[in-house]
Structures are given as C-alpha cells and as structure tokens.
Design an enzyme around this catalytic site. Structure first.
Site, PDB file in Angstrom:
ATOM      1  N   ARG A  72       0.852  -1.196   0.000  1.00  0.00           N
ATOM      2  CA  ARG A  72       0.000   0.000   0.000  1.00  0.00           C
ATOM      3  C   ARG A  72       0.884   1.241   0.000  1.00  0.00           C
ATOM      4  O   ARG A  72       2.101   1.136   0.092  1.00  0.00           O
ATOM      5  CB  ARG A  72      -0.932   0.007   1.207  1.00  0.00           C
ATOM      6  CG  ARG A  72      -0.185  -0.039   2.528  1.00  0.00           C
ATOM      7  CD  ARG A  72      -1.142  -0.022   3.711  1.00  0.00           C
ATOM      8  NE  ARG A  72      -0.421  -0.261   4.954  1.00  0.00           N
ATOM      9  CZ  ARG A  72      -0.987  -0.343   6.148  1.00  0.00           C
ATOM     10  NH1 ARG A  72      -2.280  -0.197   6.277  1.00  0.00           N
ATOM     11  NH2 ARG A  72      -0.268  -0.563   7.216  1.00  0.00           N
ATOM     12  N   CYS A  98       3.081   8.636  -5.481  1.00  0.00           N
ATOM     13  CA  CYS A  98       3.884   9.840  -5.295  1.00  0.00           C
ATOM     14  C   CYS A  98       2.923  11.027  -5.199  1.00  0.00           C
ATOM     15  O   CYS A  98       2.050  11.185  -6.057  1.00  0.00           O
ATOM     16  CB  CYS A  98       4.810   9.984  -6.503  1.00  0.00           C
ATOM     17  SG  CYS A  98       5.635  11.573  -6.593  1.00  0.00           S
ATOM     18  N   ASN A 153      -5.151   7.319   4.325  1.00  0.00           N
ATOM     19  CA  ASN A 153      -4.819   6.614   5.561  1.00  0.00           C
ATOM     20  C   ASN A 153      -3.362   6.858   5.916  1.00  0.00           C
ATOM     21  O   ASN A 153      -2.469   6.562   5.122  1.00  0.00           O
ATOM     22  CB  ASN A 153      -5.043   5.100   5.409  1.00  0.00           C
ATOM     23  CG  ASN A 153      -4.933   4.369   6.737  1.00  0.00           C
ATOM     24  OD1 ASN A 153      -5.856   4.407   7.553  1.00  0.00           O
ATOM     25  ND2 ASN A 153      -3.807   3.727   6.982  1.00  0.00           N
ATOM     26  N   GLU A 154      -3.132   7.413   7.089  1.00  0.00           N
ATOM     27  CA  GLU A 154      -1.774   7.606   7.623  1.00  0.00           C
ATOM     28  C   GLU A 154      -0.779   8.119   6.581  1.00  0.00           C
ATOM     29  O   GLU A 154       0.140   7.392   6.161  1.00  0.00           O
ATOM     30  CB  GLU A 154      -1.248   6.314   8.255  1.00  0.00           C
ATOM     31  CG  GLU A 154      -1.869   6.009   9.592  1.00  0.00           C
ATOM     32  CD  GLU A 154      -1.131   4.909  10.353  1.00  0.00           C
ATOM     33  OE1 GLU A 154      -0.237   4.261   9.789  1.00  0.00           O
ATOM     34  OE2 GLU A 154      -1.449   4.709  11.539  1.00  0.00           O
ATOM     35  N   GLU A 211      -7.313   4.590  15.580  1.00  0.00           N
ATOM     36  CA  GLU A 211      -6.900   3.189  15.721  1.00  0.00           C
ATOM     37  C   GLU A 211      -6.216   3.034  17.073  1.00  0.00           C
ATOM     38  O   GLU A 211      -5.159   3.622  17.303  1.00  0.00           O
ATOM     39  CB  GLU A 211      -5.917   2.797  14.607  1.00  0.00           C
ATOM     40  CG  GLU A 211      -6.478   2.949  13.205  1.00  0.00           C
ATOM     41  CD  GLU A 211      -5.478   2.542  12.116  1.00  0.00           C
ATOM     42  OE1 GLU A 211      -4.409   1.988  12.448  1.00  0.00           O
ATOM     43  OE2 GLU A 211      -5.780   2.793  10.937  1.00  0.00           O
ATOM     44  N   GLU A 259      -1.227  -8.902   8.092  1.00  0.00           N
ATOM     45  CA  GLU A 259      -1.376  -8.580   9.522  1.00  0.00           C
ATOM     46  C   GLU A 259      -1.994  -9.722  10.334  1.00  0.00           C
ATOM     47  O   GLU A 259      -2.714  -9.486  11.306  1.00  0.00           O
ATOM     48  CB  GLU A 259      -2.162  -7.269   9.666  1.00  0.00           C
ATOM     49  CG  GLU A 259      -1.393  -6.100   9.068  1.00  0.00           C
ATOM     50  CD  GLU A 259      -2.095  -4.744   9.167  1.00  0.00           C
ATOM     51  OE1 GLU A 259      -3.295  -4.703   9.506  1.00  0.00           O
ATOM     52  OE2 GLU A 259      -1.420  -3.726   8.904  1.00  0.00           O
ATOM     53  N   GLN A 260      -1.671 -10.954   9.969  1.00  0.00           N
ATOM     54  CA  GLN A 260      -2.264 -12.113  10.651  1.00  0.00           C
ATOM     55  C   GLN A 260      -1.950 -12.157  12.139  1.00  0.00           C
ATOM     56  O   GLN A 260      -2.689 -12.726  12.926  1.00  0.00           O
ATOM     57  CB  GLN A 260      -1.740 -13.409  10.042  1.00  0.00           C
ATOM     58  CG  GLN A 260      -2.009 -13.532   8.588  1.00  0.00           C
ATOM     59  CD  GLN A 260      -1.552 -14.859   8.043  1.00  0.00           C
ATOM     60  OE1 GLN A 260      -1.423 -15.836   8.777  1.00  0.00           O
ATOM     61  NE2 GLN A 260      -1.301 -14.895   6.750  1.00  0.00           N
TER      62      GLN A 260
HETATM   63  C1  GAL Z   1      -1.705   1.370  10.997  1.00  0.00           C
HETATM   64  C2  GAL Z   1      -2.546   1.354   9.719  1.00  0.00           C
HETATM   65  C3  GAL Z   1      -3.555   0.231   9.725  1.00  0.00           C
HETATM   66  C4  GAL Z   1      -2.929  -1.053  10.182  1.00  0.00           C
HETATM   67  C5  GAL Z   1      -2.295  -0.844  11.535  1.00  0.00           C
HETATM   68  C6  GAL Z   1      -1.670  -2.084  12.107  1.00  0.00           C
HETATM   69  O1  GAL Z   1      -0.502   2.021  10.785  1.00  0.00           O
HETATM   70  O2  GAL Z   1      -3.217   2.576   9.575  1.00  0.00           O
HETATM   71  O3  GAL Z   1      -4.102   0.088   8.436  1.00  0.00           O
HETATM   72  O4  GAL Z   1      -1.982  -1.465   9.250  1.00  0.00           O
HETATM   73  O5  GAL Z   1      -1.299   0.112  11.420  1.00  0.00           O
HETATM   74  O6  GAL Z   1      -1.100  -1.826  13.363  1.00  0.00           O
END
Ligand code: GAL
Length: 670
Positions: free
Chosen positions: A123, A127, A161-162, A333, A381-382
């Site tokens: 992801r 640019c 996102n971020e 988050e 991210e399992q």
């Molecule tokens: C953040 C991100 C999320 C996810 C999370 C995992 O940086 O915005 O999509 O990847 O980390 O900790």
C-alpha cells in the site's frame, strides 16, 4: 489553488463534541463473508460502540475494472451497520490504488531514497507529486462522495490513511523533480535568490536555472541544508495540497459531516498543523508497544515498561494532535493487543487497552476506535490482534472495551479539557532544520522534546502543545526545547502574552534560509535576552560536562554552547574546559539553557522554572501519571507496584481505588 498557497479551506462547524467518551472500531466487511455482517454489527452495538470506520483500502473492490463500479457490497455493509445503530466513518481509498491503475499509469509510483521506483504489492505506492494520481484521487473521492455524501448513515469522513506510513512522504520521482522546480520558482522568484539562500557559492554548487535543480538524492557529501529543508517544505506542501483536494470534494458533496485524517505517532515528515487546518477534527493511531520499541528510552527502561509502554509518548501525541485539531481530537486506531510490525511484538499487559482508552479521554480525545474488529486470518497482519479472535471469540480487548463502555456512565457529561498552565512549542520547520544539521549523531529533537514533557508529567503538570503562531495568552510558562527557526515576532508575542519562557539550546540559531543569523544566535531572541552564542559543540555522553545549578553539580549532557551574556547566570559549566561559563542564564521574562541536560538536571531546572512562573507541581510521581479534564482528575499506573494516590480531601472518587494497582485507572472529581 496553487500548491504553495497556504490558505486553508474553511474548516466548517461540522464537528460537535459529544457529551461523553464515544467508542468505535475499524471494520473491513470486504474481508468477511456477508453472512457475518449483521451479527458483527449487532455485537458492536451490544458492546457499546457508536462508530465504525470502513472503506480506506477498498478501491480495488469498489472499482474492479477501470470505470466499472461495484457499489453493491458497500451499500449493503453501510446499510447493515447503520441500521444496527452505528455511525459510519467512511475512508477515501486513496492509500492503496489498484493494480490496473498502476499498470496504466506507472508515473503514479513514488521513487524511494535508494533511487528505485517503489512497486505495487502492499500500500501507499504513490507519489504525492504525480499529476495522474492527483486526478485519480480526485476522481475516486468524487465517486465516493456522489454515492455516499448524503447517506444518512455516513456521519464522518477520513481522508486517505496515515500519510507518511512506511516513509512515503518523500518521493524522488521525475514528477517530484518537476513539481519541486515549480515550487522553488514560486518561492524564490529568481534563481539568484535561490542560490543566495542555499549558499551555492560554497563548493561550486551554483545553478543557472530552476530547470537544473534536482531533488536531494544520493549526492556525495551531505546536500546544502537549505536544499534539504526546502525539499521537506515542498514535500509537506504536496501532502497538504493532496489532502485539501479531498477535503474540498467531501465538504461540497457531504456537508455537515466532520472530516478527519488519521495521523501517526509524532511523525515529523510534514507539517501537521498546516494539514490539520483543513480538517474538522484531527485523529491519530495509537500503538504504544511499537512506540516503546522504536522510541527514545534506554534498553533497561524498555525492559521495565515492556508491556505498558513509554509513560509519556502516547499522552504527548494526544496533546499534540489536540493542538493541531484546534481542540478536537479522536483516536482512529487503538492497539488492542500484540501488533505485527515492530522489531518485536509483545502483548500489552491485561488492563492496558482500558488504561489507554481512559488516557486518551483524559487528554481531550472525544472518540476512541479500536483497530480492528476481528483478527485477520490471511495477508500481512495475521499476527495483529483485534477485539475478536479470527474465529469470532472475544479477545482480551473486547472485555476491556466493555468495561470502558460501562464506566463512562459513571462520569458526568460535558467535561472538557481546559487550558493548561504550561505550553510547549512544537515547530515542524525547526525539526526539519535540526534534522538537516544535527551537528552530532545523537541529536534528536523529538527525544529532547519528549524528555521535557516527561519532566513535567512526572510532576503532575498538565501541558498544552502549541505552534509558534498560537495565541500564547493565559500561559504562565512557555517552553521551547528546540525552536531553531524562530519567527521575528515571536519574542514580542511572548512578551505581550505576559508568559515567562524557557528556551533550550539552538533557539533562534537558524534563519528561514538555514543561515546563522547576522547578530549570531539566538537571533530574534536577542530582543528578550542580552546574549550571544559564540561556540557550539556536541559531546559524546551525558556524563562529560558537570553543571553546577544551585548547590548541586549535575551531569550535563550531549550539547554545550559558549555564550556571552549580560544577563544573570543561573548555572555554570564546571568541567576542565572553560570552567565557569554560563549553562543557564535569564532575566525576569526569559531563560536560556546552553546544554541538552541529563534527566536529573532537566528535572531540577524545570522544577525551578515552574516555581519561577508560579506553576504548582507535585513530588515525583514515579510510574503514576495524572491528567485533568474539566473537573475530573484521572490517575494511571504504568508500573508494576501499587501506589497511593494524592487524592485531595473532599474529592469524590468516581471509579477506581485510592491505592492504584498496576495498569489500573482511578478518577476523581473536585
Ligand atoms: C496502521 C494502519 C492500519 C494497520 C495498523 C496495524 O498504521 O493505519 O491500516 O496497518 O497500522 O497496526
């Protein structure tokens, strides 16, 4: 709108603060069978959640073929979540453009600092300067807003996102070259002016036209610091411009819904004050375990705080983003258990998810959303925990969230974060300046700033973070640990506000062009202090240079300046090199510190400065932290031992114990 224009899109009044803490969760309906959606939604509501964030990585599934949209699944997901009673935060999906788009337009891809093009497969592979991507990001945002802008269940938006995750602010692509040259032409007007600012008469670096200028990539020695800082300024403006396009589209097509972006912990790659000026509410993503591992503390401290994290890093970020968000801040988050991405990924202690949630609220956060609803059994991210295990069994954080949902009813409604007595100035340009010219490997402005914050937090002092442009009135003490690029009018504004101020070394030491000021450092600060800095040195360890302050000889730190001054000398260097030279000087309004102090010296200096500014402080709190929101005081125990709390007589405890157990929270009202 031109890309250097800093005028903000009018932030609307779309945001109304809730009366109580609200809770939410990040959810990926596209990752689960449809049969689960209704049950998931019902369980979220039952748990006590009000908000659900979806959609920020959904592009390839919403537009599976160029121009062909499959809205059906998203329509249904929003419908199910909304009917269950949840408010939807919809993410624009621009952090992850689909493969077909990249194949059609490879100019979207960023080039990394190694000079290689970054590729598809994860992801953030874009640019910020790509003209194609700017258009495509606008197109998909418009499509989302046309579809859902007036949807009754969509109550807020998140852009992208971020920004900055995976080091993606700086791109060295051809598109970046092109845009950087235009930006420079606009900033300087003539190549002569740029040559002058960059000091290119040094080392024969002179340019004949803007067309000749490259981004600072893979040069042999370090580039000119002005070149570097201008590239960061440019890159920061590109992010602001990219975000602003989305804000404008959303604001026009989805009026009344607050717009946010989820920032990362203390990222300094772009100016978060400037970007936040376009948002209705700032938000950020709280991952304290990774923050500890990647952070400033010693190996011993990291070991000790392994499962509770750095006591102040999270609080600092709450205060920072509360400032960039002009008092409005969410957690988008919240870490619910082990994550997958740090050098190692320990579990937080049981109780910490609840503690972090209350810590957020105490620091002014109105809504905390957990990442994520259910742990993913596939893809990258399992190992990342959720509120539920992959088989939908509640995990630890689920139970802790339920506890918070119950506890919030024990607190009075409508308590808001008031103004703190102390302000700490965070200036992104100054950060970029010291990153370009660190003058020693160990120099870290982020660590210095956090150390000052910690010294106050250990003594129970609430702090507001402010920008250099903020209104300073009402503060008793303004702290500037690393204000390298000081604006000309800052000393006057400080004076007009009647605040006392403590400056760390390097204050005012660079002009906007990254030069040494004509009258020597501290530049504009010489209006408040009769002093000048005649020599600067960085030192290898904290033990080297003793400093006498009061009756005590402290270990100084890794930085020392020689200063000439007509002001009162409050502390002196006492080593073999130039003994007796001033380490701290001051007058009735301002103080200047000529070293990066050891922790003991820093605490002693700050206690003294709090007294000087008439700010009350408490004896060392150790592993306890306090934070006030309205009439409420929250206490948090990050340590391994129970501790007695300084609850004043007559205060009413709303929940928790007067003897606070590890990882626990107590709240009282005065
Ligand atoms: C953040 C991100 C999320 C996810 C999370 C995992 O940086 O915005 O999509 O990847 O980390 O900790």
């Amino acid at each position: 709108m031109s890309h250097t224009e800093q005028s903000q899109v009018n932030a609307t009044t779309a945001y109304t603060a809730p009366d109580r803490l609200e809770l939410g969760v990040c959810y990926y309906p596209e990752q689960w069978p449809r049969e689960k959606w209704a049950e998931d939604a019902a369980r979220m509501v039952e748990l006590g959640l009000e908000w659900v964030r979806i959609g920020e990585f959904s592009w390839a599934l919403i537009e599976p073929q160029p121009g062909q949209f499959d809205w059906g699944w998203m329509d249904e997901a929003i419908d199910i979540l909304g009917r269950a009673g949840l408010k939807v935060i919809l993410g624009t999906p621009t952090a992850a453009p689909p493969k077909w788009l990249i194949d059609r337009h490879p100019d979207i891809l960023a080039v990394g600092p190694d000079g290689h093009t970054r590729r598809f497969g994860a992801r953030r592979h874009y640019c910020f300067s790509s003209r194609t991507y700017f258009q495509e990001a606008g197109r998909i945002t418009r499509a989302f807003v046309e579809r859902y802008g007036a949807h009754p269940f969509v109550k807020a938006w998140q852009t992208d996102n971020e920004y900055g995750d995976h080091d993606t602010i700086y791109s060295y692509s051809q598109e970046a070259h092109r845009a950087f040259r235009l930006w420079l032409a606009e900033r300087y007007g003539s190549i002569d002016a740029m040559n002058e600012a960059w000091g290119t008469r040094f080392w024969s670096m002179r340019y004949r036209s803007f067309e000749e200028v490259d981004v600072p990539l893979q040069v042999v020695e370090e580039p000119s610091p002005t070149h570097l800082v201008d590239f960061v300024r440019f890159s920061s403006d590109q992010v602001v411009r990219f975000n602003r396009q989305q804000v404008e589209i959303i604001r026009a097509g989805s009026p009344g819904r607050p717009i946010t972006h989820n920032f990362m912990s203390h990222n300094i790659d772009f100016d978060h004050f400037k970007l936040s000026a376009d948002l209705d509410v700032a938000s950020w993503d709280v991952y304290p375990m990774g923050g500890l591992i990647n952070g400033r503390l010693s190996a011993e401290e990291k070991e000790r705080l392994l499962r509770t994290g750095d006591l102040d890093q999270v609080a600092f970020n709450h205060d920072l983003y509360r400032a960039t968000g002009r008092g409005r801040v969410w957690v988008m988050e919240q870490q619910p258990g082990p994550v997958n991405w740090a050098a190692h990924n320990q579990s937080p202690a049981d109780g910490m998810v609840r503690l972090w949630t209350w810590l957020a609220y105490a620091h002014g956060v109105d809504m905390v959303a957990y990442f994520r609803w259910r742990q993913a059994p596939f893809a990258q991210e399992q190992f990342h925990a959720g509120l539920l295990l992959p088989d939908s069994t509640p995990d630890q954080a689920f139970h802790e969230t339920a506890e918070v949902a119950r506890e919030r009813l024990l607190l009075p409604a409508g308590e808001n974060k008031g103004k703190a007595p102390v302000a700490l100035v965070m200036d992104y340009e100054s950060r970029w300046a010291s990153r370009a010219l660190p003058q020693g490997r160990s120099y870290s402005a982020s660590a210095i700033c956090l150390d000052w914050y910690t010294a106050l937090s250990r003594h129970g002092v609430d702090v507001d973070i402010v920008s250099q442009q903020s209104d300073l009135s009402g503060y008793r003490l303004v702290l500037c640990p690393d204000l390298l690029i000081m604006q000309e009018d800052f000393p006057e504004r400080l004076k007009a506000a009647g605040a006392k101020a403590l400056f760390g070394p390097r204050a005012g030491s660079k002009t906007v062009s990254m030069h040494i000021p004509g009258g020597l450092p501290p530049g504009p600060l010489r209006k408040l202090l009769d002093m000048k800095v005649t020599r600067v040195e960085s030192l290898p360890s904290a033990a080297g240079e003793p400093v006498r302050f009061g009756n005590i000889a402290f270990a100084a730190g890794t930085w020392r300046e020689s200063i000439e001054t007509g002001e009162t000398v409050l502390a002196t260097f006492e080593g073999s090199y130039r003994p007796g030279m001033p380490a701290l000087i001051g007058n009735g309004q301002a103080r200047y510190l000529a070293t990066i102090p050891s922790r003991e010296l820093l605490e002693s200096l700050l206690r003294d400065s709090l007294d000087w500014a008439d700010v009350a402080w408490m004896p060392d709190l150790g592993d306890i932290r306090l934070s006030r929101r309205g009439n409420l005081t929250f206490a948090f125990n990050f340590g391994t031992e129970a501790a007695d709390l300084p609850i004043p007589a007559g205060a009413e405890v709303l929940f928790g114990e007067a003897r606070l157990s590890p990882c626990d929270v107590t709240v009282w009202r005065q």
